[in-house]
Design a protein around this motif. Sequence first.
Motif, mmCIF file in Angstrom:
data_model
loop_
_atom_site.group_PDB
_atom_site.id
_atom_site.type_symbol
_atom_site.label_atom_id
_atom_site.label_comp_id
_atom_site.label_asym_id
_atom_site.label_seq_id
_atom_site.Cartn_x
_atom_site.Cartn_y
_atom_site.Cartn_z
ATOM 1 N N ALA A 294 0.836 -1.212 0.000
ATOM 2 C CA ALA A 294 0.000 0.000 0.000
ATOM 3 C C ALA A 294 0.862 1.250 0.000
ATOM 4 N N ALA A 295 1.930 1.254 0.795
ATOM 5 C CA ALA A 295 2.817 2.412 0.852
ATOM 6 C C ALA A 295 3.495 2.644 -0.492
ATOM 7 N N ILE A 296 3.960 1.582 -1.126
ATOM 8 C CA ILE A 296 4.635 1.712 -2.420
ATOM 9 C C ILE A 296 3.669 2.253 -3.476
ATOM 10 N N ILE A 297 2.475 1.669 -3.549
ATOM 11 C CA ILE A 297 1.493 2.098 -4.548
ATOM 12 C C ILE A 297 1.093 3.556 -4.332
ATOM 13 N N ALA A 298 0.844 3.937 -3.080
ATOM 14 C CA ALA A 298 0.436 5.311 -2.780
ATOM 15 C C ALA A 298 1.542 6.298 -3.146
ATOM 16 N N ILE A 299 2.781 5.983 -2.795
ATOM 17 C CA ILE A 299 3.911 6.877 -3.086
ATOM 18 C C ILE A 299 4.095 7.038 -4.588
ATOM 19 N N VAL A 300 4.123 5.908 -5.299
ATOM 20 C CA VAL A 300 4.337 5.959 -6.744
ATOM 21 C C VAL A 300 3.187 6.692 -7.440
ATOM 22 N N SER A 301 1.947 6.435 -7.008
ATOM 23 C CA SER A 301 0.785 7.075 -7.627
ATOM 24 C C SER A 301 0.825 8.590 -7.463
ATOM 25 N N MET A 302 1.170 9.064 -6.274
ATOM 26 C CA MET A 302 1.216 10.503 -6.025
ATOM 27 C C MET A 302 2.347 11.167 -6.805
#
Length: 409
Positions: A31-39
């Motif tokens: 979740a942290a990786i996806i959120a960081i990359v998406s932003m």
Amino acid sequence: MLENIRLSFQSIFAHKLRSVLTMLGVIIGIAAIIAIVSMIEGESEALKSNLVGMGNNTINVVYEDMSMMGEGYYSYTSHLTAPPVKEETVELIHSQPNVNGLSLYHETWSSGVFYQANMTYPQMYGVDQGYLDLFPITIVEGRQLTPVELLGKNQFVMLNEDARNELFPEGDALGKLIDLSGIPFQVVGVYTDKTTEDVYYYGDWTEPKLILPKGIWPLIAGYESPTQIAVQATSSEHIQEAGMMAADFLNADLSPADMATAMYSVMDMQAIAEEIAAYNRTFAMLLGGIASISLLVGGIGVMNIMLVSVTERTREIGIKKALGAKRHLILLQFLTEAIVLTSLGGVLGIAGGIGIAKLISMITGMPFMISIPAIIGSLLFSMVVGIVFGLLPSLKASKLQPVEALRYE
């Protein structure tokens, strides 16, 4: 394989709380990786769009001092020396297949605009209808200047909200006469051109601006030649190409003497945007690497719970081996269970990461973009975690001796 997957889900649902706690590290990490990359991807694309094409596939062609070229900024020549643009050249640029729109407009800072005891120093724009088509504004009070008024010598003006607030603190601006270079202008409208991206990148900061008819600009500034030529491309892929093409057509009208001192050019905003995007990608990888530490913790949790599972199911393993189950079948069963466990955590983490990015975007106004490569990579990485940390418990299960396993209490 399908039977192993079915057995894996049976085992997971038989111990729901234990399985969720085991997957928690994987879920948080993904979740942290996806959120960081998406932003970061969303911010990079928004910045690239606004930097390269002003948010609408538009690029400015400027008349630049040759001595300042390559210095990293534009230094405009005196407006009096800028040659007039031929109507034939305007039509030629507009007729190109990769050009969607064109505007020749004026832009400069005012030496002062007055209303009674109030004063401001706004940025002035002398525009035609083409400018308002390329850079649409939102009228908040009054009306917009008509195409006929924009081309004529009409003493009408539109103020943005900042200029209105500085000249008219009481807020009543419509119909009032302001003093601009000793000439009275009637305020017919108040507008805003602030976008969501502006709010995010600049916060509450804005500058006073006013829009005048292009036809009256020579009376105000003393020159008629445009200081800015905006070219709108048909798509984002053709922005730089359209700008360079327009500059070439405009330079073709210049004499050798003119080109020795100044010429039309466009800044390579695409290269700048790519550098920014590359930096953001590196930053995303760094933050993603930090976030992936929780995946390591999650993997250790998976290995631990799989060792517990092997211990709990020792008699089951002994019975299977007594009935003729081969070593590799036992290994594959437990390895599949570990992979299913981490993959399920990966799927939940991906959903959670997208939800977190969307929530942050709604609260802060920051753009976000779902990255398909990041989703696929995260899912594969969660499966690798299952393989790596599930291998040891699976090997332990496969090496159990049937007699010892059957005697285990």
